[in-house]
Scaffold this motif. Structure first.
Motif: not given
Length: 631
Positions: A393, A12, A8-9
């Motif tokens: 991130r 994104s 998911k990261t």
């Protein structure tokens, strides 16, 4: 990181854009471009990331409306970015005040200013937006003000031109610093934390100081100074280290508000600690047109004095209040340090690269790469892909939260310089102080603290440098000393009530009363509160002069702040009465402020230490007599 969360990261939008942000910064480091190309693209990435990672928080609106507003802001940001990409050649070659300002320039400028105001609000809150609004209003309606504040005001064309179409406004020195320095050091800090460096600092501090009197508080000071020198952000430092150190201090008997206050002031001081210091230090280097390494070197002695004085106060108050040390079992529960000691290599590589002569940006990139090589030197510190993803991130997100507010401060610089407000303010300050250097410095100190309440350090420093530094320099103070004076007090404003961002963060982490935490942190900061006055009268403290002069200045600074710390702690083998504290404190204050080797310094230094020695000798005799009676 679990596999679903990992995927998911990676998928994104924020991560993908952040990765592109990192790639862009790597490209311009290797292949530098025109300023009016690099800076708008950097700011576009930062604004888009900020709107993605800090979505609109307006509970009164339905979710779809909030997301629609965020989407419109992102589209507007991309539109402004496209304007700069298409027109950067024209903007680079045009002549200010001569070349025409087109309608598209006005539209793009107005939209960019609006985006920066909203971005600054989301990043740091309404106080900075209020400051920006005041300066924007002054740009248009300064003619309505009385006396020296009055000036003719700008039209819309002139205001947009100086603010958004040149390298003197939002695309000026503040954004330049974010592009060329800050991003790369934030990248290093995020990578180092992801590689386990932050946890190592905390565990190392516990191993060093945990068994000493007030050991948990000392461990908090040591770990926060180490982590703060890497992160460069007081609030980020509080959040990262405070989650462990504050509960640890509370378990050994330190009251909650005091534990949070210790963490707040220790984290704040990290902005004074080389090698990275705070974001404002990079801007200082740009303003002074000196290598960043020179600024970091100048900050070494004041930072050491700050933390040694803080450690002494923590030690003495722990003895006074009978705060217990950590038990052997509690210290032993910390993971062994020796198998992880090689994780100290990345900061050492950073320092070595700076000393070797590499630029600050290249040094930070080299150290960042080492963060994902050094852990593989030993099997027990191996890291996985999740650590790299975490660093990639966090770094762009943190960089965006810094880039947008400091770019918006470019509006303040443009207005203050173009309206001559800075020079007029400097003249009025000199007039008000009637030529007294002490009174001028005191007024500048109060101004920095008031202005810094609720503002990030970098914002407070830039405004302070524009308004106060010229006035201080007009009194014969060297530029480096003048800038450090302002910088120091803007850092301390982070723990100055009633609005103290670092204290508020520490209170939230430690579940402690906000105002009690703020006053506790402010009280601890007083041990080094007047140190900046010594910069002005003793340049050796900023590493200017011969080796003997620098050594003498450093020794005098440490001994003088020790007197001041003893007075504030109120302990010297036994509790000190009010009169003894006042006398030792007064002597310490004179010794801190007066030039090293001068008559006032000698009187304050000699009298202060004579009183301390007498008190300590009497205390030891009293203890010996009590033991003799007991036997």
């Amino acid at each position: 990181m679990p596999a679903p969360a990992f995927r998911k990261t990676l998928l994104s939008p924020a991560f993908v854009i952040g990765l592109a942000f990192v790639a862009f910064q790597a490209w311009i480091l290797l292949t530098p471009q025109q300023p009016l190309f690099e800076r708008p693209v950097h700011l576009t990435f930062a604004l888009v990331l900020l709107f993605l990672t800090k979505p609109l928080n307006a509970p009164a609106l339905p979710l779809w409306a909030r997301r629609a507003i965020d989407g419109l802001l992102i589209l507007a940001t991309l539109g402004v970015g496209a304007y700069y990409l298409l027109d950067f050649q024209r903007l680079t070659t045009r002549m200010e005040n001569v070349s025409p300002v087109f309608d598209r320039d006005l539209w793009a400028g107005v939209v960019l200013v609006a985006l920066l105001l909203e971005g600054a609000r989301r990043a740091v809150g309404m106080i900075l937006v209020g400051v920006l609004a005041v300066f924007i209003a002054y740009a248009f309606w300064g003619n309505l003000l009385p006396g020296w504040l009055s000036f003719r005001g700008f039209g819309l064309d002139a205001a947009i031109e100086i603010s958004t179409m040149t390298t003197a406004g939002v695309l000026g020195i503040t954004t330049s610093t974010s592009v060329n320095f800050i991003f790369y050091f934030i990248l290093f800090g995020a990578f180092y934390a992801a590689a386990g460096g932050g946890q190592l600092f905390i565990d190392l501090a516990i191993r060093i100081a945990g068994r000493a009197t007030g050991g948990t508080a000392k461990a908090a000071v040591i770990s926060s100074s180490l982590m703060g020198s890497i992160s460069g952000s007081a609030v980020a430092n509080v959040v990262s280290t405070g989650v462990l150190t504050i509960p640890l201090m509370k378990r050994t008997g330190v009251p909650g508000h005091r534990a949070a206050g210790i963490e707040a002031i220790a984290s704040t001081g990290g902005q004074l600690m080389p090698p990275i210091m705070g974001v404002a230090a990079f801007i200082m280097a740009e303003m002074l047109n000196v290598p960043y390494a020179r600024v970091a070197l100048a900050g070494l002695i004041p930072a050491v004095a700050f933390y040694l004085a803080l450690l002494l106060v923590v030690d003495l108050t722990a003895r006074r209040d009978n705060v217990r040390a950590m038990t052997a079992a509690e210290v032993a529960a910390v993971d062994p340090i020796l198998p992880r000691l090689h994780l100290l290599l990345p900061p050492l590589i950073l320092i070595g690269a700076l000393v070797w002569g590499y630029s600050a940006a290249y040094s930070a990139v080299i150290a960042s790469v080492s963060c994902f090589i050094v852990p593989f030197l030993r099997r027990n510190t191996w890291i996985g892909w999740s650590a790299l993803v975490e660093g990639l991130r966090e770094a762009p997100r943190q960089a965006a939260e810094v880039a947008v507010p400091i770019a918006s401060i470019g509006l303040v610089i443009a207005v203050a310089v173009q309206s001559n407000l800075a020079l007029k303010f400097a003249g009025s300050l000199v007039t008000l102080a009637e030529g007294s250097i002490f009174l001028s410095l005191a007024l500048a100190m109060v101004g920095c603290i008031i202005m810094g309440m609720g503002l990030p350090t970098v914002a407070a420093y830039i405004i302070g440098a524009v308004l106060f530094v010229p006035a201080i320099q007009n009194l014969g103070v060297e530029p480096l000393a003048a800038h450090f004076f302002i910088f120091y007090y803007c850092v301390l404003s982070m723990v100055t009530p009633p609005v103290a961002l670092a204290s508020f963060a520490a209170a939230a982490v430690g579940d402690a009363p906000v105002m009690k935490t703020s006053w506790s942190a402010f009280g601890l900061s007083l041990v080094a509160f007047f140190v900046p006055f010594s910069f002005v009268f003793d340049p050796a403290i900023l590493w200017e002069g011969t080796a003997p002069q620098i050594a003498a200045g450093a020794a005098a600074m440490l001994a003088s702040t020790t007197l001041w710390a003893i007075a504030f702690a109120g302990w010297c083998g036994r509790s000190l009465g009010p009169l003894a504290r006042v006398l030792i404190g007064a002597a310490g204050l004179v010794a801190v402020i007066a030039p090293t080797g001068s008559l006032p310094w000698g009187v304050g230094f000699g009298c202060g230490w004579a009183m301390v020695v007498c008190v300590y000798v009497l205390a030891r005799r009293g203890i010996a007599q009590e033991r003799a009676i007991a036997l």
